[in-house]
Enzyme design. Structure first.
Site, PDB file in Angstrom:
ATOM      1  N   GLU A  61       0.821  -1.202   0.000  1.00  0.00           N
ATOM      2  CA  GLU A  61       0.000   0.000   0.000  1.00  0.00           C
ATOM      3  C   GLU A  61       0.860   1.259   0.000  1.00  0.00           C
ATOM      4  O   GLU A  61       0.492   2.273  -0.608  1.00  0.00           O
ATOM      5  CB  GLU A  61      -0.920   0.009   1.234  1.00  0.00           C
ATOM      6  CG  GLU A  61      -1.961  -1.091   1.245  1.00  0.00           C
ATOM      7  CD  GLU A  61      -1.434  -2.402   1.813  1.00  0.00           C
ATOM      8  OE1 GLU A  61      -2.192  -3.373   1.881  1.00  0.00           O
ATOM      9  OE2 GLU A  61      -0.233  -2.447   2.184  1.00  0.00           O
ATOM     10  N   PRO A 271      11.956 -12.989  -1.542  1.00  0.00           N
ATOM     11  CA  PRO A 271      10.809 -13.232  -0.659  1.00  0.00           C
ATOM     12  C   PRO A 271      10.102 -11.922  -0.305  1.00  0.00           C
ATOM     13  O   PRO A 271      10.736 -10.871  -0.178  1.00  0.00           O
ATOM     14  CB  PRO A 271      11.449 -13.860   0.586  1.00  0.00           C
ATOM     15  CG  PRO A 271      12.781 -14.375   0.120  1.00  0.00           C
ATOM     16  CD  PRO A 271      13.223 -13.433  -0.939  1.00  0.00           C
ATOM     17  N   ARG A 272       8.796 -12.006  -0.106  1.00  0.00           N
ATOM     18  CA  ARG A 272       8.024 -10.800   0.200  1.00  0.00           C
ATOM     19  C   ARG A 272       8.333 -10.259   1.587  1.00  0.00           C
ATOM     20  O   ARG A 272       8.392  -9.046   1.787  1.00  0.00           O
ATOM     21  CB  ARG A 272       6.524 -11.088   0.077  1.00  0.00           C
ATOM     22  CG  ARG A 272       5.647  -9.887   0.439  1.00  0.00           C
ATOM     23  CD  ARG A 272       4.237 -10.062  -0.028  1.00  0.00           C
ATOM     24  NE  ARG A 272       3.384  -8.948   0.365  1.00  0.00           N
ATOM     25  CZ  ARG A 272       3.341  -7.758  -0.241  1.00  0.00           C
ATOM     26  NH1 ARG A 272       4.143  -7.535  -1.276  1.00  0.00           N
ATOM     27  NH2 ARG A 272       2.533  -6.798   0.173  1.00  0.00           N
ATOM     28  N   GLY A 315      13.235  -2.210  -0.568  1.00  0.00           N
ATOM     29  CA  GLY A 315      13.155  -1.020  -1.403  1.00  0.00           C
ATOM     30  C   GLY A 315      13.858  -1.129  -2.739  1.00  0.00           C
ATOM     31  O   GLY A 315      14.102  -0.101  -3.383  1.00  0.00           O
ATOM     32  N   ASN A 340       0.855  -7.608  -6.897  1.00  0.00           N
ATOM     33  CA  ASN A 340       0.739  -6.637  -7.972  1.00  0.00           C
ATOM     34  C   ASN A 340       1.755  -6.918  -9.091  1.00  0.00           C
ATOM     35  O   ASN A 340       2.952  -7.012  -8.847  1.00  0.00           O
ATOM     36  CB  ASN A 340       0.967  -5.244  -7.382  1.00  0.00           C
ATOM     37  CG  ASN A 340       1.177  -4.176  -8.414  1.00  0.00           C
ATOM     38  OD1 ASN A 340       0.600  -4.230  -9.494  1.00  0.00           O
ATOM     39  ND2 ASN A 340       2.013  -3.206  -8.089  1.00  0.00           N
ATOM     40  N   LEU A 341       1.260  -7.045 -10.340  1.00  0.00           N
ATOM     41  CA  LEU A 341       2.160  -7.280 -11.479  1.00  0.00           C
ATOM     42  C   LEU A 341       2.462  -6.013 -12.278  1.00  0.00           C
ATOM     43  O   LEU A 341       3.185  -6.044 -13.270  1.00  0.00           O
ATOM     44  CB  LEU A 341       1.573  -8.349 -12.413  1.00  0.00           C
ATOM     45  CG  LEU A 341       0.119  -8.230 -12.919  1.00  0.00           C
ATOM     46  CD1 LEU A 341      -0.111  -7.070 -13.844  1.00  0.00           C
ATOM     47  CD2 LEU A 341      -0.292  -9.534 -13.595  1.00  0.00           C
ATOM     48  N   ILE A 342       1.918  -4.877 -11.862  1.00  0.00           N
ATOM     49  CA  ILE A 342       2.009  -3.660 -12.668  1.00  0.00           C
ATOM     50  C   ILE A 342       3.442  -3.153 -12.778  1.00  0.00           C
ATOM     51  O   ILE A 342       3.870  -2.687 -13.840  1.00  0.00           O
ATOM     52  CB  ILE A 342       1.083  -2.574 -12.084  1.00  0.00           C
ATOM     53  CG1 ILE A 342      -0.372  -3.022 -12.170  1.00  0.00           C
ATOM     54  CG2 ILE A 342       1.263  -1.243 -12.811  1.00  0.00           C
ATOM     55  CD1 ILE A 342      -1.342  -2.146 -11.415  1.00  0.00           C
TER      56      ILE A 342
END
Length: 426
Positions: A61, A271-272, A315, A340-342
């Site tokens: 977000e 990894p996220r 980042g 998100n793939l954008i």
């Protein structure tokens, strides 16, 4: 459930909530900092500038809020942004993204949604408007905004069918919150219909502000530097697995070892969640694969001699996208909803996704329909498709061009959202 019961449950759960916060701080020390803010007992104070509050709970977000925050600061040059979060990784991401704005962007944790805390928080900061990003519906915060005359905007709003069912189960408390929104700026027609069905009165389709994110030049330069370290004396094909979730890495690593892939191909694994970096490193090493870690590469690093590069940094996602040839977007091989793939499309990278993309269903389906992305059924199919793209320069170029076109065609949501917010103030 009504709001009184909701608030009571929050207070009853508070000892467990704080205990869990302290427990999570073992692996991520940021959870043990700024506790006064989480209880609305401290943090930044209201300044002389009018305040626009933007709540971006975590990393996704916060990154999505970047074009909106920049546009709000431009539209109201005398104002400041109060950027609130719930996670230390979200806070760190916001610090990195908005450092160039100086004192015009201040950060704090949003207090727990007990009613008394959120009301005290709003009195302390006196925001001109409260903007919640994507899915952040906090009933007591919304109620306190109404009582204090603060307009409430749900921006870049999305609501999956699964979340809609949960919202309906919540009953009166969610219906009251939905009715209280001054404005909902929804990503898609389907999101708008689902949100309106909960009772939101003013729902407008604006598109996703994530399409308006511009890759920062320093990130692209870092990506070029990283790619040079990967290639060394000869170019190596690079497959990025971005924002992977627990359980996915083992599937991908096993499939990668079994696959017939191009010579010298490198798996770039990001990894996220940062608290899992060491765990994923152990998964790689347990399979006898040579591992390099981004955190251990300095500016003078030579060529990377490894089978897997672990992206254990924060980042730098744009840099990782810039360094790869094609990318898998994590959270979609298992029923986790996808990511998100954008951003990958914005850099012209061919995208691969699994079958479980319900959190970003419309954007993903549109990308697949446009030829910018390919959906695969499992890890073996994922790696096989990646290997095909890594071998076929022409197919990769065509798919990358379609990804760029897809990203470009959906821009403009930020401007539409800011124009709607401006109307709230006449």
């Amino acid at each position: 459930m009504n709001r009184t019961l909701y608030s009571t449950l929050w207070w009853l759960a508070m000892p467990a909530v704080l205990g869990r916060l302290w427990w999570r701080g073992r692996k991520e020390p940021g959870y043990r900092k700024h506790w006064d803010e989480r209880l609305a007992l401290g943090g930044p104070v209201a300044g002389e500038r009018p305040t626009i509050m933007v709540h971006a709970v975590s990393v996704g977000e916060t990154r999505a809020s970047e074009p909106l925050v920049d546009a709000l600061l431009l539209a109201w040059p005398d104002s400041r942004i109060l950027l609130t979060h719930m996670t230390p990784t979200g806070r760190a991401t916001g610090r990195d993204l908005f450092a160039h704005h100086g004192e015009r962007v201040v950060q704090a944790y949003l207090p727990y949604d007990t009613g008394a805390m959120t009301a005290r928080f709003l009195r302390r900061h006196r925001p001109r408007v409260c903007i919640l990003m994507e899915t952040e519906v906090w009933p007591n915060l919304i109620h306190a905004c109404m009582r204090q005359g603060v307009p409430i905007v749900l921006a870049n709003a999305r609501l999956s069918e699964r979340s809609l069912k949960r919202g309906r189960k919540a009953g009166a408390v969610m219906a009251e919150a939905a009715r209280s929104f001054t404005l909902v700026a929804a990503q898609t027609d389907a999101d708008a219909q689902r949100i309106a069905s909960l009772g939101a009165p003013n729902v407008v389709v604006t598109g996703s502000v994530k399409f308006d994110i511009v890759p920062p030049p320093p990130a692209l330069e870092k990506g070029a530097w990283l790619r040079a370290r990967i290639d060394g004396a000869a170019r190596r094909p690079v497959f990025l697995c971005a924002s992977t979730r627990e359980g996915e890495e083992a599937l991908i690593l096993d499939a990668w070892q079994r696959a017939d892939k191009p010579a010298g191909a490198l798996l770039l694994l990001v990894p996220r969640h940062p608290q899992r970096f060491d765990e994923v490193a152990q998964l790689v090493q347990a399979r006898g694969m040579r591992l390099a870690r981004r955190s251990q590469l300095d500016e003078n690093a030579g060529a990377i001699d490894a089978d897997v590069l672990l992206g254990d940094s924060m980042g730098e996602m744009f840099a990782y996208y810039a360094a790869c040839d094609c990318a898998y977007i994590g959270g979609s091989l298992l029923p986790l909803g996808g990511q998100n793939l954008i951003e990958a499309c914005a850099l012209g990278k061919p995208v691969l996704v699994g079958e479980h993309t319900f959190n970003f269903l419309d954007a993903t389906c549109d990308a697949v329909a446009d030829g910018a992305a390919v959906r695969v059924r499992d890890a073996d199919a994922l790696v096989a498709e990646a290997a095909r793209l890594l071998r076929d320069d022409a197919a990769r170029a065509v798919m990358g061009a379609k990804a760029l076109a897809f990203a470009g065609r959906h821009r403009g949501a930020t401007l539409r959202t800011v124009e709607l917010v401006q109307r709230l103030f006449g």
